[in-house]
Design a protein around this motif. Structure first.
Motif, PDB file in Angstrom:
ATOM      1  N   VAL A 104      36.266  68.183  19.163  1.00 28.00           N
ATOM      2  CA  VAL A 104      35.616  66.866  19.190  1.00 28.00           C
ATOM      3  C   VAL A 104      35.660  66.233  17.795  1.00 28.00           C
ATOM      4  O   VAL A 104      35.935  65.044  17.654  1.00 28.00           O
ATOM      5  N   ARG A 105      35.425  67.046  16.753  1.00 28.00           N
ATOM      6  CA  ARG A 105      35.383  66.535  15.374  1.00 28.00           C
ATOM      7  C   ARG A 105      36.725  66.644  14.644  1.00 28.00           C
ATOM      8  O   ARG A 105      36.784  66.504  13.426  1.00 28.00           O
ATOM      9  N   ASP A 106      37.803  66.887  15.379  1.00 21.51           N
ATOM     10  CA  ASP A 106      39.119  67.082  14.770  1.00 21.51           C
ATOM     11  C   ASP A 106      39.443  65.975  13.770  1.00 21.51           C
ATOM     12  O   ASP A 106      39.185  64.786  14.030  1.00 21.51           O
ATOM     13  N   ALA A 107      40.000  66.385  12.641  1.00 22.80           N
ATOM     14  CA  ALA A 107      40.291  65.439  11.554  1.00 22.80           C
ATOM     15  C   ALA A 107      41.227  64.311  11.972  1.00 22.80           C
ATOM     16  O   ALA A 107      41.204  63.231  11.375  1.00 22.80           O
ATOM     17  N   SER A 108      42.040  64.532  13.002  1.00 21.35           N
ATOM     18  CA  SER A 108      42.980  63.493  13.426  1.00 21.35           C
ATOM     19  C   SER A 108      42.354  62.516  14.420  1.00 21.35           C
ATOM     20  O   SER A 108      42.980  61.518  14.786  1.00 21.35           O
ATOM     21  N   GLY A 109      41.136  62.770  14.850  1.00 31.05           N
ATOM     22  CA  GLY A 109      40.501  61.932  15.866  1.00 31.05           C
ATOM     23  C   GLY A 109      39.477  60.960  15.300  1.00 31.05           C
ATOM     24  O   GLY A 109      39.201  60.963  14.100  1.00 31.05           O
ATOM     25  N   PRO A 110      38.882  60.134  16.159  1.00 33.44           N
ATOM     26  CA  PRO A 110      37.946  59.107  15.717  1.00 33.44           C
ATOM     27  C   PRO A 110      36.548  59.639  15.388  1.00 33.44           C
ATOM     28  O   PRO A 110      35.704  58.889  14.905  1.00 33.44           O
ATOM     29  N   LEU A 111      36.301  60.934  15.623  1.00 35.39           N
ATOM     30  CA  LEU A 111      34.969  61.489  15.376  1.00 35.39           C
ATOM     31  C   LEU A 111      34.971  62.542  14.266  1.00 35.39           C
ATOM     32  O   LEU A 111      34.069  63.374  14.186  1.00 35.39           O
ATOM     33  N   ALA A 112      35.975  62.477  13.386  1.00 33.83           N
ATOM     34  CA  ALA A 112      36.047  63.418  12.264  1.00 33.83           C
ATOM     35  C   ALA A 112      34.824  63.214  11.374  1.00 33.83           C
ATOM     36  O   ALA A 112      34.501  62.085  11.000  1.00 33.83           O
ATOM     37  N   ARG A 113      34.126  64.301  11.107  1.00 30.93           N
ATOM     38  CA  ARG A 113      32.985  64.238  10.195  1.00 30.93           C
ATOM     39  C   ARG A 113      32.599  65.642   9.765  1.00 30.93           C
ATOM     40  O   ARG A 113      32.879  66.616  10.449  1.00 30.93           O
ATOM     41  N   GLU A 114      31.955  65.704   8.607  1.00 28.18           N
ATOM     42  CA  GLU A 114      31.436  66.978   8.108  1.00 28.18           C
ATOM     43  C   GLU A 114      30.033  67.171   8.684  1.00 28.18           C
ATOM     44  O   GLU A 114      29.328  66.205   8.980  1.00 28.18           O
ATOM     45  N   LEU A 115      29.628  68.426   8.819  1.00 27.40           N
ATOM     46  CA  LEU A 115      28.285  68.746   9.290  1.00 27.40           C
ATOM     47  C   LEU A 115      27.387  69.075   8.105  1.00 27.40           C
ATOM     48  O   LEU A 115      27.862  69.600   7.091  1.00 27.40           O
ATOM     49  N   HIS A 116      26.091  68.798   8.233  1.00 22.49           N
ATOM     50  CA  HIS A 116      25.139  69.107   7.169  1.00 22.49           C
ATOM     51  C   HIS A 116      24.844  70.601   7.102  1.00 22.49           C
ATOM     52  O   HIS A 116      24.474  71.121   6.057  1.00 22.49           O
ATOM     53  N   PHE A 117      24.978  71.287   8.247  1.00 24.47           N
ATOM     54  CA  PHE A 117      24.746  72.720   8.332  1.00 24.47           C
ATOM     55  C   PHE A 117      25.910  73.343   9.107  1.00 24.47           C
ATOM     56  O   PHE A 117      26.537  72.674   9.913  1.00 24.47           O
ATOM     57  N   PRO A 118      26.196  74.628   8.911  1.00 23.28           N
ATOM     58  CA  PRO A 118      27.230  75.277   9.725  1.00 23.28           C
ATOM     59  C   PRO A 118      26.881  75.161  11.212  1.00 23.28           C
ATOM     60  O   PRO A 118      25.697  75.215  11.577  1.00 23.28           O
ATOM     61  N   LEU A 153      37.798  61.988  23.745  1.00 28.29           N
ATOM     62  CA  LEU A 153      36.990  62.952  24.487  1.00 28.29           C
ATOM     63  C   LEU A 153      37.644  63.311  25.821  1.00 28.29           C
ATOM     64  O   LEU A 153      37.572  64.463  26.261  1.00 28.29           O
ATOM     65  N   SER A 154      38.310  62.350  26.454  1.00 35.52           N
ATOM     66  CA  SER A 154      39.041  62.632  27.694  1.00 35.52           C
ATOM     67  C   SER A 154      40.138  63.662  27.447  1.00 35.52           C
ATOM     68  O   SER A 154      40.345  64.580  28.251  1.00 35.52           O
ATOM     69  N   ALA A 155      40.837  63.525  26.317  1.00 37.95           N
ATOM     70  CA  ALA A 155      41.913  64.463  25.985  1.00 37.95           C
ATOM     71  C   ALA A 155      41.352  65.854  25.691  1.00 37.95           C
ATOM     72  O   ALA A 155      41.918  66.867  26.116  1.00 37.95           O
ATOM     73  N   VAL A 156      40.224  65.920  24.976  1.00 32.64           N
ATOM     74  CA  VAL A 156      39.590  67.212  24.689  1.00 32.64           C
ATOM     75  C   VAL A 156      39.182  67.884  25.997  1.00 32.64           C
ATOM     76  O   VAL A 156      39.441  69.077  26.221  1.00 32.64           O
ATOM     77  N   ALA A 157      38.560  67.123  26.890  1.00 27.56           N
ATOM     78  CA  ALA A 157      38.106  67.678  28.171  1.00 27.56           C
ATOM     79  C   ALA A 157      39.285  68.126  29.032  1.00 27.56           C
ATOM     80  O   ALA A 157      39.233  69.183  29.672  1.00 27.56           O
ATOM     81  N   ALA A 158      40.350  67.339  29.047  1.00 28.18           N
ATOM     82  CA  ALA A 158      41.512  67.675  29.882  1.00 28.18           C
ATOM     83  C   ALA A 158      42.108  69.022  29.483  1.00 28.18           C
ATOM     84  O   ALA A 158      42.614  69.759  30.330  1.00 28.18           O
ATOM     85  N   ALA A 159      42.022  69.369  28.204  1.00 31.96           N
ATOM     86  CA  ALA A 159      42.572  70.634  27.718  1.00 31.96           C
ATOM     87  C   ALA A 159      41.595  71.796  27.906  1.00 31.96           C
ATOM     88  O   ALA A 159      41.965  72.953  27.733  1.00 31.96           O
TER      89      ALA A 159
END
Length: 194
Positions: free
Chosen positions: A104-118, A59-65
């Motif tokens: 935040v949900r990037d597949a390469s990160g620790p929070l990769a997940r699918e959403l139930h709705f778009p 999340l720090s890396a996402v915020a920094a960018a």
């Protein structure tokens, strides 16, 4: 260590956050005081407690960018009949929110997940309450407006009592966390007189 339930969101600043939280409670939504007013970037997600340091680094890396952007709320919408939710619309800043939640949900990160709705950025003001109260929320906040500069997001954890508590703020550009406040006259939320 076990698991924890976390979420990532953009807090709706004061005075808007408290005002919308009080309105949500007033419509009869019992969860209102346990959920800070927000725009979701990562819905409730169960992770291993031991993974929190890697989540925070990600999340720090996402915020920094990231860079600050304008957020404007305007009017209401609903997910009914698919989901029993009435919300205040994100009229400006939706594209930036969509990009952020993808990072935040990037597949390469620790929070990769699918959403139930778009993904659809919004601010919930009624959830799972009687239809009459949902209709009231939709009508009474139809003219609601709020404007502010979004300067970051936050990580939250849901406690055993169901209450969401902030663990950490993340400022865009990697700078110090500046509290998000709506202070200029243009940025005051408005409600229709009832």
């Amino acid at each position: 260590m076990g698991t924890v339930t976390i979420g990532v969101s953009i807090a709706v600043p004061e005075p808007h956050g408290s005002l919308l939280q009080e309105r949500r409670a007033g419509f009869g939504d019992a969860a209102a005081h346990g959920i800070p007013t927000h725009v979701t970037l990562l819905p409730p997600t169960e992770v291993e407690a031991a993974a929190l340091p890697s989540v925070e680094a990600h999340l720090s890396a996402v915020a920094a960018a990231g860079r600050p952007f304008r957020m404007r709320l305007s009017g209401t919408g609903t997910f009914r009949p698919l989901s029993p939710v009435v919300y205040v619309r994100v009229a400006e800043g939706a594209e930036a929110c969509t990009r952020l939640q993808q990072q935040v949900r990037d597949a390469s990160g620790p929070l990769a997940r699918e959403l139930h709705f778009p993904y659809h950025p919004h601010v919930t003001v009624a959830h799972g309450i009687e239809d009459v109260a949902m209709d009231r929320a939709f009508a009474e906040l139809a003219d609601y407006e709020a404007l502010w500069s979004c300067t970051g997001f936050a990580l939250y954890e849901q406690g055993p009592d169901g209450v969401w508590r902030k663990l950490r703020d993340y400022a865009f550009g990697g700078g110090p966390v500046v509290p998000t406040q709506a202070s200029a006259p243009l940025e005051q939320g408005t409600l229709p007189a009832h």
